[in-house]
Design a protein around this motif. Structure first.
Motif, PDB file in Angstrom:
ATOM      1  N   GLY A 197      20.447  32.134  66.751  1.00 30.84           N
ATOM      2  CA  GLY A 197      19.327  31.393  67.132  1.00 30.84           C
ATOM      3  C   GLY A 197      18.776  30.197  66.124  1.00 30.84           C
ATOM      4  N   SER A 198      18.311  29.028  66.611  1.00 29.03           N
ATOM      5  CA  SER A 198      17.897  28.116  65.739  1.00 29.03           C
ATOM      6  C   SER A 198      16.661  28.417  65.000  1.00 29.03           C
ATOM      7  N   PRO A 199      16.459  28.220  63.785  1.00 29.50           N
ATOM      8  CA  PRO A 199      17.341  27.450  63.020  1.00 29.50           C
ATOM      9  C   PRO A 199      18.385  28.417  62.225  1.00 29.50           C
ATOM     10  N   VAL A 200      19.439  27.788  61.742  1.00 30.09           N
ATOM     11  CA  VAL A 200      20.519  28.667  61.076  1.00 30.09           C
ATOM     12  C   VAL A 200      20.776  27.995  59.593  1.00 30.09           C
ATOM     13  N   ASP A 201      21.553  28.528  58.646  1.00 28.69           N
ATOM     14  CA  ASP A 201      21.972  28.056  57.654  1.00 28.69           C
ATOM     15  C   ASP A 201      23.385  27.689  57.739  1.00 28.69           C
TER      16      ASP A 201
END
Lengths: 398, 66
Positions: free
Chosen positions: A136-140
């Motif tokens: 799910g947003s956000p990710v690295d």
């Protein structure tokens, strides 16, 4: 020659803009594309910033890449060099030793063989995108996408269990971090050698369908040499493409018109990859070569024993070779750039890297049409202290 | 145009195949250059010149009056 024999300069590392090479290069390149440079250990050698001069040095067999005769351009490289001399590390050897290794490996990295890997790389890529969606947003983007893809691919190719990736990823990263102490770097190298040594011994007992087993089967290398060459390929296959995927995405997100063009026409993926390679040139602190006899290049005489630092970043921004070089233009014909080097040491894995990027960028942009930076672009920390340039983390949202 | 390739010098980088895949190939075992069309048709001349130019080891050359 007018003003070109000034005091030796030192290799600049401070960038005024994160995506451009240090500005000093531009001035020096106009003045003298090959000029005297003071190396970190006090050696007075040369700096090549022009495209033609850089190519000439890298292609000339009178220059050595033996780690024992080259001088370090910046202080941290001293550590790198003390680590780079062990059997099988053919990148830092000259012919005929270099030729012996390269010959055994080139057949494994042909354009055709790399294309056969395409379906597998597509699957690895889409699996990572699925994982990003689940997360799910956000990710690295570095941890979720850019690093795992080349890591999974090089592990499969070499026959290295991916389940061990935490260990060698940490070691690989420690090795490339120029801020680490020499002890820490040496420890990381020992750990990598230990790990791969064990793997080679196991494969000698139970060969698989992989590159390390294939090298054993040739009967032409010792286990110590196979271990060294495999460590080289494992490290080289890791952070290079990973940083191109992450830094390339960052660059596209900061150049919305170019991003839109690539999104609209996926057939631009191939020239876009070449242009990103040229524009970003992530091998940003070298390479270095040492003259084995007096060599004349561009009217300057490089004396036997003198080192030349080739700035690939500066050469790839030479206006004499690429029009409007500081602009990112994914439609230009950028092939011929020096991002993979030039001459006999030109990157062995370049065709693999190209395919990983040609699949990776469009797949990422296609899956997440709303992809954007999750932090202000200026706040993304750049890897100025690493042998391979890039971003440490890239928070993205969609 | 006639292409000459020196497999002793070739390092198998694959840039010729990448640039002009219909004219060049690579040996299965050693990865060294195989010239598929030693006298390429005129519409491939520009691509061949590019391939010669980007070859990292200088293994390729062309003679124009063949």
């Amino acid at each position: 020659m007018t003003n070109a024999m000034h005091e030796p300069v030192t290799f600049p590392v401070t960038r005024e803009h994160p995506l451009d090479p240090p500005q000093d290069f531009t001035r020096w390149r106009e003045d003298a594309p090959l000029r005297p440079m003071l190396f970190a250990d006090g050696h007075v050698g040369w700096l090549a910033t022009g495209y033609a001069a850089s190519r000439a040095v890298l292609a000339d067999p009178r220059f050595s890449n033996d780690v024992q005769v080259t001088h370090p351009p910046i202080p941290q490289r001293i550590r790198q060099q003390t680590l780079a001399k062990f059997p099988g590390f053919f990148l830092r050897e000259d012919p005929p030793e270099h030729t012996r290794f390269r010959r055994l490996l080139t057949g494994q990295f042909t354009v055709r063989r790399m294309r056969l890997l395409e379906p597998r790389i597509e699957k690895i890529t889409s699996d990572r995108l699925d994982a990003m969606e689940r997360e799910g947003s956000p990710v690295d983007l570095v941890q979720s996408f850019a690093l795992p893809i080349p890591s999974l691919v090089i592990c499969e190719l070499l026959g290295v269990p991916y389940s061990d990736h935490d260990r060698f990823q940490r070691d690989s990263s420690a090795l490339l971090n120029l801020d680490n102490s020499i002890e820490r770097a040496r420890e990381a190298m020992e750990s990598l050698l230990d790990y791969v040594r064990g793997l080679v011994a196991r494969k000698r007992e139970e060969p698989g369908d992989d590159l390390i087993s294939g090298l054993i089967a040739t009967g032409k290398l010792t286990d110590v040499e196979i271990t060294g060459a495999s460590v080289l390929m494992l490290v080289a296959g890791h952070e290079t493409t990973a940083n191109m995927l992450a830094l390339g995405t960052y660059t596209l997100l900061r150049n919305p018109a170019q991003l839109a063009a690539l999104r609209a026409d996926p057939s631009l993926a191939e020239p876009a990859v070449e242009e990103l390679l040229r524009y970003l040139t992530i091998v940003h602190l070298g390479p270095v070569r040492t003259a084995t006899e007096d060599v004349e290049i561009e009217g300057r005489t490089i004396r036997a024993g003198q080192s030349v630092t080739v700035s690939l970043s500066a050469a790839n921004r030479d206006p004499g070779r690429f029009g409007d070089p500081d602009s990112l233009d994914i439609t230009r014909q950028a092939t011929g750039h020096l991002a993979f080097g030039h001459g006999i040491h030109q990157c062995l894995g370049q065709q693999l890297a190209r395919i990983e990027m040609r699949i990776g960028y469009p797949a990422l942009l296609g899956r997440f049409p709303g992809l954007r930076l999750a932090t202000p672009g200026e706040e993304v920390a750049m890897r100025s202290n690493m042998a391979i340039y890039g971003v440490h983390r890239l928070p993205v949202a969609w | 145009m006639r292409i000459k390739a020196d497999t002793e010098v070739c390092i198998g980088a694959g840039m010729c195949v990448f640039t002009a895949g219909d004219v060049f190939d690579q040996d299965e075992d050693e990865g060294t250059v195989v010239v598929l069309l030693p006298e390429p048709p005129p519409d491939r001349h520009a691509a061949v010149r590019r391939a010669v130019q980007v070859c990292p080891s200088g293994a390729l050359s062309i003679s124009e009056n063949a």
